[in-house]
Design a protein around this motif. Sequence first.
Motif, PDB file in Angstrom:
ATOM      1  N   LEU A 224       0.824  -1.208   0.000  1.00  0.00           N
ATOM      2  CA  LEU A 224       0.000   0.000   0.000  1.00  0.00           C
ATOM      3  C   LEU A 224       0.859   1.260   0.000  1.00  0.00           C
ATOM      4  CD1 LEU A 224      -2.873  -0.905   2.486  1.00  0.00           C
ATOM      5  CD2 LEU A 224      -3.034  -0.634   0.016  1.00  0.00           C
ATOM      6  N   ALA A 225       1.987   1.220   0.705  1.00  0.00           N
ATOM      7  CA  ALA A 225       2.881   2.372   0.728  1.00  0.00           C
ATOM      8  C   ALA A 225       3.449   2.648  -0.660  1.00  0.00           C
ATOM      9  CB  ALA A 225       4.011   2.138   1.726  1.00  0.00           C
ATOM     10  N   VAL A 226       3.807   1.575  -1.376  1.00  0.00           N
ATOM     11  CA  VAL A 226       4.334   1.723  -2.724  1.00  0.00           C
ATOM     12  C   VAL A 226       3.263   2.284  -3.662  1.00  0.00           C
ATOM     13  CG1 VAL A 226       5.197   0.458  -4.733  1.00  0.00           C
ATOM     14  CG2 VAL A 226       6.077  -0.074  -2.455  1.00  0.00           C
ATOM     15  N   ILE A 227       2.050   1.718  -3.563  1.00  0.00           N
ATOM     16  CA  ILE A 227       0.950   2.187  -4.428  1.00  0.00           C
ATOM     17  C   ILE A 227       0.649   3.654  -4.159  1.00  0.00           C
ATOM     18  CG2 ILE A 227      -1.514   1.934  -4.907  1.00  0.00           C
ATOM     19  CD1 ILE A 227      -1.187  -1.056  -4.390  1.00  0.00           C
ATOM     20  N   SER A 228       0.598   4.027  -2.884  1.00  0.00           N
ATOM     21  CA  SER A 228       0.238   5.393  -2.516  1.00  0.00           C
ATOM     22  C   SER A 228       1.238   6.411  -3.041  1.00  0.00           C
ATOM     23  CB  SER A 228       0.124   5.501  -0.994  1.00  0.00           C
ATOM     24  OG  SER A 228      -0.193   6.805  -0.599  1.00  0.00           O
ATOM     25  N   LYS A 229       2.524   6.027  -3.085  1.00  0.00           N
ATOM     26  CA  LYS A 229       3.565   6.981  -3.459  1.00  0.00           C
ATOM     27  C   LYS A 229       3.900   6.970  -4.942  1.00  0.00           C
ATOM     28  CE  LYS A 229       5.885   7.064   1.054  1.00  0.00           C
ATOM     29  NZ  LYS A 229       7.150   6.806   1.782  1.00  0.00           N
ATOM     30  N   THR A 230       3.673   5.848  -5.623  1.00  0.00           N
ATOM     31  CA  THR A 230       4.167   5.723  -6.998  1.00  0.00           C
ATOM     32  C   THR A 230       3.078   5.667  -8.058  1.00  0.00           C
ATOM     33  OG1 THR A 230       4.259   3.301  -6.845  1.00  0.00           O
ATOM     34  CG2 THR A 230       6.230   4.537  -6.182  1.00  0.00           C
ATOM     35  N   ILE A 231       1.833   5.290  -7.670  1.00  0.00           N
ATOM     36  CA  ILE A 231       0.778   5.108  -8.674  1.00  0.00           C
ATOM     37  C   ILE A 231      -0.320   6.141  -8.460  1.00  0.00           C
ATOM     38  CG2 ILE A 231      -0.928   3.516  -9.613  1.00  0.00           C
ATOM     39  CD1 ILE A 231       0.823   1.215  -8.711  1.00  0.00           C
ATOM     40  N   THR A 232      -0.632   6.872  -9.505  1.00  0.00           N
ATOM     41  CA  THR A 232      -1.688   7.886  -9.425  1.00  0.00           C
ATOM     42  C   THR A 232      -2.898   7.536 -10.271  1.00  0.00           C
ATOM     43  OG1 THR A 232      -0.634   9.132 -11.210  1.00  0.00           O
ATOM     44  CG2 THR A 232      -0.053   9.723  -8.938  1.00  0.00           C
ATOM     45  N   SER A 233      -2.743   6.644 -11.247  1.00  0.00           N
ATOM     46  CA  SER A 233      -3.865   6.216 -12.090  1.00  0.00           C
ATOM     47  C   SER A 233      -3.583   4.818 -12.609  1.00  0.00           C
ATOM     48  CB  SER A 233      -4.078   7.172 -13.262  1.00  0.00           C
ATOM     49  OG  SER A 233      -2.942   7.171 -14.113  1.00  0.00           O
ATOM     50  N   SER A 234      -4.663   4.115 -12.970  1.00  0.00           N
ATOM     51  CA  SER A 234      -4.510   2.750 -13.472  1.00  0.00           C
ATOM     52  C   SER A 234      -5.759   2.377 -14.260  1.00  0.00           C
ATOM     53  CB  SER A 234      -4.300   1.767 -12.317  1.00  0.00           C
ATOM     54  OG  SER A 234      -4.276   0.433 -12.784  1.00  0.00           O
TER      55      SER A 234
ATOM     56  N   ALA B   3      -8.980   4.899  -5.067  1.00  0.00           N
ATOM     57  CA  ALA B   3     -10.158   5.625  -4.589  1.00  0.00           C
ATOM     58  C   ALA B   3     -10.264   5.560  -3.070  1.00  0.00           C
ATOM     59  CB  ALA B   3     -11.416   5.054  -5.226  1.00  0.00           C
ATOM     60  N   TRP B   4      -9.808   4.476  -2.484  1.00  0.00           N
ATOM     61  CA  TRP B   4      -9.802   4.347  -1.026  1.00  0.00           C
ATOM     62  C   TRP B   4      -8.734   5.250  -0.407  1.00  0.00           C
ATOM     63  CZ3 TRP B   4      -5.951   0.868   1.507  1.00  0.00           C
ATOM     64  CH2 TRP B   4      -6.056   0.895   2.892  1.00  0.00           C
ATOM     65  N   LEU B   5      -7.527   5.249  -0.987  1.00  0.00           N
ATOM     66  CA  LEU B   5      -6.435   6.043  -0.439  1.00  0.00           C
ATOM     67  C   LEU B   5      -6.652   7.544  -0.649  1.00  0.00           C
ATOM     68  CD1 LEU B   5      -3.426   3.841  -1.645  1.00  0.00           C
ATOM     69  CD2 LEU B   5      -4.264   4.066   0.702  1.00  0.00           C
ATOM     70  N   HIS B   6      -7.164   7.917  -1.815  1.00  0.00           N
ATOM     71  CA  HIS B   6      -7.360   9.333  -2.146  1.00  0.00           C
ATOM     72  C   HIS B   6      -8.728   9.521  -2.804  1.00  0.00           C
ATOM     73  CE1 HIS B   6      -3.057   9.637  -1.354  1.00  0.00           C
ATOM     74  NE2 HIS B   6      -2.838   8.709  -2.278  1.00  0.00           N
TER      75      HIS B   6
ATOM     76  N   THR C  25     -13.744   7.389 -10.389  1.00  0.00           N
ATOM     77  CA  THR C  25     -13.365   5.970 -10.432  1.00  0.00           C
ATOM     78  C   THR C  25     -13.626   5.272  -9.109  1.00  0.00           C
ATOM     79  OG1 THR C  25     -11.063   6.565  -9.888  1.00  0.00           O
ATOM     80  CG2 THR C  25     -11.622   6.304 -12.232  1.00  0.00           C
ATOM     81  N   GLY C  26     -14.667   5.694  -8.394  1.00  0.00           N
ATOM     82  CA  GLY C  26     -15.031   5.013  -7.162  1.00  0.00           C
ATOM     83  C   GLY C  26     -15.006   5.889  -5.930  1.00  0.00           C
ATOM     84  N   GLY C  27     -14.239   6.972  -5.973  1.00  0.00           N
ATOM     85  CA  GLY C  27     -14.150   7.836  -4.810  1.00  0.00           C
ATOM     86  C   GLY C  27     -15.433   8.582  -4.506  1.00  0.00           C
ATOM     87  N   TYR C  28     -16.236   8.848  -5.540  1.00  0.00           N
ATOM     88  CA  TYR C  28     -17.481   9.593  -5.360  1.00  0.00           C
ATOM     89  C   TYR C  28     -18.436   8.862  -4.427  1.00  0.00           C
ATOM     90  CZ  TYR C  28     -21.946  11.806  -6.519  1.00  0.00           C
ATOM     91  OH  TYR C  28     -23.160  12.431  -6.442  1.00  0.00           O
TER      92      TYR C  28
END
Length: 389
Positions: free
Chosen positions: A214-224, A234-237, A244-247
């Motif tokens: 999760l730490a890697v995803i949060s810092k390195t991935i912004t879209s997929s 969407a859960w992290l941000h 894409t789910g955050g709404y």
Amino acid sequence: MPKSLDGFREKKKEVFFDYSMLAVVIILICFGLVMLYSASAYEAANDAKIGDDMFYFSRQAVNSLLAIGAALLFAFIDYHILIKIAPVIYVAALAAMAAVRFSPYGLTVNGATRWLQIGSYSFQPSEIAKIALILMIPFMVVPMRRKLNSFGGMFVVFLVGLVQAVAAYIFTENLSTAIIILAICAIVVFLAHPRTAPFLVGFGLLTAAGGGLLAVISKTITSSSNFRMRRILAWLHPEDNLSTGGYQVMQALYAIGSGGLFGKGLGNSTQKLSTIPEAQNDMIFSIICEELGLFGAILILILFGYLLYRLFYIARNAPDLYGSLLVSGIFVHIALQVILNISVNLNLIPTTGVTLPFVSYGGTSIIFTMIEIGMALNVARSIRTDGRA
């Protein structure tokens, strides 16, 4: 000379039937029907394909009656018989999940192919898979409990759960069900295993690996483009991933926060007015919090807590290890679904699509969960007592 009955009168031993557990389940179902109507009436009435505010309520009411009937039926079927045929149920569950993918009877709903359509009735075979595993674990563990302490014995039991979980993921593309199946297997084996250390080490390693990922995803991935990765983002941000789910997550949090102590009143939710899509499904807890406030949330937690207490009582007092492990599996399954559903509504974990037992809309879910309740009631009937529980 006949002996006096005084002092020699033997108390009649009665078969125990857990009316308390049956009552709390029926209360949960009735509460769920009320909240389901409140959450779904507006959307159903304004849907061009439905146009009936009672659509979801009436279907769930019929399924609830069938579910209660199924529970009462299984309450009088000896659980030893079900455990003996556990391998047959296990294979049937695998075949049913494979049929979703490879047969023409697979049904796609909202882009997910997880149902089998037989005539006018559709159901999710993954729900059968959960029951199959709950029955399969005591079938395997009790005869080999002396070998369970060895790595080989424990691996064989885990393999049974792993096969069912992988099948659920591959054939029905249902990751949340696969995780629940693995968790049921791990926790029930933990309860039956004489040693605790291997499980603590395994849990610690999984937690560390998950946290690192999760730490890697949060810092390195912004879209997929992967929808599961989008759920994690969407859960992290949630505020940065509204499309894409955050709404849905943000609206659920608004609903929970606006409910206050006693809520806006039954039927007065504003977030259910097409703001939270299909609020009657896995997001119904947020509508409960909005309309009934913290009071409603605590009330439903108390009801689930009492249900789990009754399952714990039955598991602890079951006449044999078969019954104890069977009810333990049911306890773990219901507890996991409650925890996961509420955690999703509170944005503590990514959205999973896990329903709130007895409350969320879904015929397959309530019928098969009530079958589990029926099996627990049957184990309870085998408890002989001279007094009240």
